[in-house]
Design a protein around this motif. Structure first.
Motif, PDB file in Angstrom:
ATOM      1  N   ALA A 161       0.799  -1.224   0.000  1.00  0.00           N
ATOM      2  CA  ALA A 161       0.000   0.000   0.000  1.00  0.00           C
ATOM      3  C   ALA A 161       0.833   1.276   0.000  1.00  0.00           C
ATOM      4  O   ALA A 161       0.363   2.318  -0.446  1.00  0.00           O
ATOM      5  CB  ALA A 161      -0.938  -0.001   1.208  1.00  0.00           C
ATOM      6  N   LEU A 162       2.069   1.201   0.473  1.00  0.00           N
ATOM      7  CA  LEU A 162       2.871   2.404   0.681  1.00  0.00           C
ATOM      8  C   LEU A 162       2.965   3.310  -0.549  1.00  0.00           C
ATOM      9  O   LEU A 162       2.666   4.512  -0.448  1.00  0.00           O
ATOM     10  CB  LEU A 162       4.258   2.030   1.201  1.00  0.00           C
ATOM     11  CG  LEU A 162       5.191   3.176   1.570  1.00  0.00           C
ATOM     12  CD1 LEU A 162       4.613   4.007   2.718  1.00  0.00           C
ATOM     13  CD2 LEU A 162       6.558   2.632   1.963  1.00  0.00           C
ATOM     14  N   PRO A 163       3.361   2.821  -1.734  1.00  0.00           N
ATOM     15  CA  PRO A 163       3.449   3.726  -2.891  1.00  0.00           C
ATOM     16  C   PRO A 163       2.118   4.391  -3.229  1.00  0.00           C
ATOM     17  O   PRO A 163       2.063   5.593  -3.509  1.00  0.00           O
ATOM     18  CB  PRO A 163       3.917   2.816  -4.029  1.00  0.00           C
ATOM     19  CG  PRO A 163       4.589   1.667  -3.352  1.00  0.00           C
ATOM     20  CD  PRO A 163       3.835   1.473  -2.074  1.00  0.00           C
TER      21      PRO A 163
ATOM     22  N   ILE B 298       0.607  -2.461  -6.644  1.00  0.00           N
ATOM     23  CA  ILE B 298       1.144  -1.154  -7.020  1.00  0.00           C
ATOM     24  C   ILE B 298       0.664  -0.721  -8.403  1.00  0.00           C
ATOM     25  O   ILE B 298       0.273   0.426  -8.601  1.00  0.00           O
ATOM     26  CB  ILE B 298       2.684  -1.147  -6.928  1.00  0.00           C
ATOM     27  CG1 ILE B 298       3.126  -1.369  -5.480  1.00  0.00           C
ATOM     28  CG2 ILE B 298       3.254   0.170  -7.446  1.00  0.00           C
ATOM     29  CD1 ILE B 298       4.620  -1.603  -5.303  1.00  0.00           C
ATOM     30  N   VAL B 299       0.666  -1.634  -9.367  1.00  0.00           N
ATOM     31  CA  VAL B 299       0.280  -1.215 -10.727  1.00  0.00           C
ATOM     32  C   VAL B 299      -1.216  -1.015 -10.886  1.00  0.00           C
ATOM     33  O   VAL B 299      -1.648  -0.333 -11.814  1.00  0.00           O
ATOM     34  CB  VAL B 299       0.788  -2.186 -11.831  1.00  0.00           C
ATOM     35  CG1 VAL B 299       2.296  -2.259 -11.818  1.00  0.00           C
ATOM     36  CG2 VAL B 299       0.164  -3.551 -11.728  1.00  0.00           C
ATOM     37  N   GLN B 300      -2.020  -1.559  -9.998  1.00  0.00           N
ATOM     38  CA  GLN B 300      -3.473  -1.447 -10.125  1.00  0.00           C
ATOM     39  C   GLN B 300      -4.035  -0.261  -9.343  1.00  0.00           C
ATOM     40  O   GLN B 300      -5.067  -0.370  -8.702  1.00  0.00           O
ATOM     41  CB  GLN B 300      -4.150  -2.747  -9.662  1.00  0.00           C
ATOM     42  CG  GLN B 300      -3.873  -3.914 -10.570  1.00  0.00           C
ATOM     43  CD  GLN B 300      -4.563  -3.794 -11.921  1.00  0.00           C
ATOM     44  OE1 GLN B 300      -4.574  -2.737 -12.545  1.00  0.00           O
ATOM     45  NE2 GLN B 300      -5.148  -4.873 -12.381  1.00  0.00           N
ATOM     46  N   MET B 301      -3.383   0.862  -9.450  1.00  0.00           N
ATOM     47  CA  MET B 301      -3.875   2.070  -8.790  1.00  0.00           C
ATOM     48  C   MET B 301      -5.140   2.553  -9.491  1.00  0.00           C
ATOM     49  O   MET B 301      -5.293   2.359 -10.700  1.00  0.00           O
ATOM     50  CB  MET B 301      -2.805   3.161  -8.831  1.00  0.00           C
ATOM     51  CG  MET B 301      -1.649   2.913  -7.866  1.00  0.00           C
ATOM     52  SD  MET B 301      -2.178   2.897  -6.159  1.00  0.00           S
ATOM     53  CE  MET B 301      -2.710   4.587  -5.952  1.00  0.00           C
ATOM     54  N   PRO B 302      -6.020   3.212  -8.744  1.00  0.00           N
ATOM     55  CA  PRO B 302      -7.238   3.718  -9.363  1.00  0.00           C
ATOM     56  C   PRO B 302      -6.932   4.861 -10.336  1.00  0.00           C
ATOM     57  O   PRO B 302      -5.873   5.493 -10.235  1.00  0.00           O
ATOM     58  CB  PRO B 302      -8.064   4.226  -8.167  1.00  0.00           C
ATOM     59  CG  PRO B 302      -7.071   4.468  -7.088  1.00  0.00           C
ATOM     60  CD  PRO B 302      -5.944   3.505  -7.310  1.00  0.00           C
ATOM     61  N   PRO B 303      -7.851   5.104 -11.269  1.00  0.00           N
ATOM     62  CA  PRO B 303      -7.637   6.207 -12.219  1.00  0.00           C
ATOM     63  C   PRO B 303      -7.356   7.525 -11.501  1.00  0.00           C
ATOM     64  O   PRO B 303      -7.859   7.764 -10.410  1.00  0.00           O
ATOM     65  CB  PRO B 303      -8.973   6.283 -12.964  1.00  0.00           C
ATOM     66  CG  PRO B 303      -9.555   4.918 -12.829  1.00  0.00           C
ATOM     67  CD  PRO B 303      -9.108   4.423 -11.478  1.00  0.00           C
TER      68      PRO B 303
END
Length: 164
Positions: A68-70, A106-111
């Motif tokens: 979650a950190l990034p 990390i790569v699946q951040m929301p829009p």
């Protein structure tokens, strides 16, 4: 300080040191912080605000498991965040996913809240990406990264030998 490096656990220090080594190689000032997004949310928020006010221009954040950190940092600031997914090897913590869980987190951040992401455990590439981002603004870094890339190409050319 141009770059802040965050990681969630002291056990990640050796892995994240590789980003710091690259920054040192290019003469980029940085600071490093061990702060868990889950265990010390208020401290993380306060520290991100501090690095912003200190003039930080790029953040590198390494994390494993839920990673979650990034994303939390990206949600707090508009400074570009580079995420480093880490394989969890903490004794007593089961993680047979080899860092894939962290990568996907990390790569699946929301829009609208992106996090640039490098390969699993590849803090070194996070350092290089930070230097490239900074080189847009700093001509001396652009010269250094260009010279570095030229040396890579020259070395590759020297090693390319055809068998006859």
């Amino acid at each position: 300080m141009k770059v802040a490096i965050f990681f969630g656990s002291q056990s990640d220090e050796e892995k994240m040191r590789k980003a710091a080594d690259v920054l040192e190689e290019f003469g980029v000032d940085y600071s490093a912080y061990v702060i868990s997004a889950h265990r010390a949310g208020e401290l993380l928020h306060k520290t991100v605000r501090k690095v912003e006010s200190d003039g930080c221009e790029v953040i590198i954040a390494g994390a494993g498991l839920a990673a979650a950190l990034p994303g939390v940092i990206a949600g707090i600031t508009t400074i570009p965040v580079i995420g480093v997914p880490l394989e969890c090897v903490t004794p007593g913590v089961s993680n047979g996913l080899g860092g894939l869980d962290a990568l996907l987190s990390i790569v699946q951040m929301p829009p609208q809240i992106p996090v640039a992401t490098v390969g699993i455990g590849n803090a070194k590439n996070a350092g290089y990406l930070a230097v490239q981002i900074l080189s847009i603004k700093y001509p001396d870094l652009k010269e250094k990264i260009s010279a570095f890339r030229k040396k890579l190409a020259d070395d590759a050319e020297k090693k390319s030998v055809a068998f006859c």
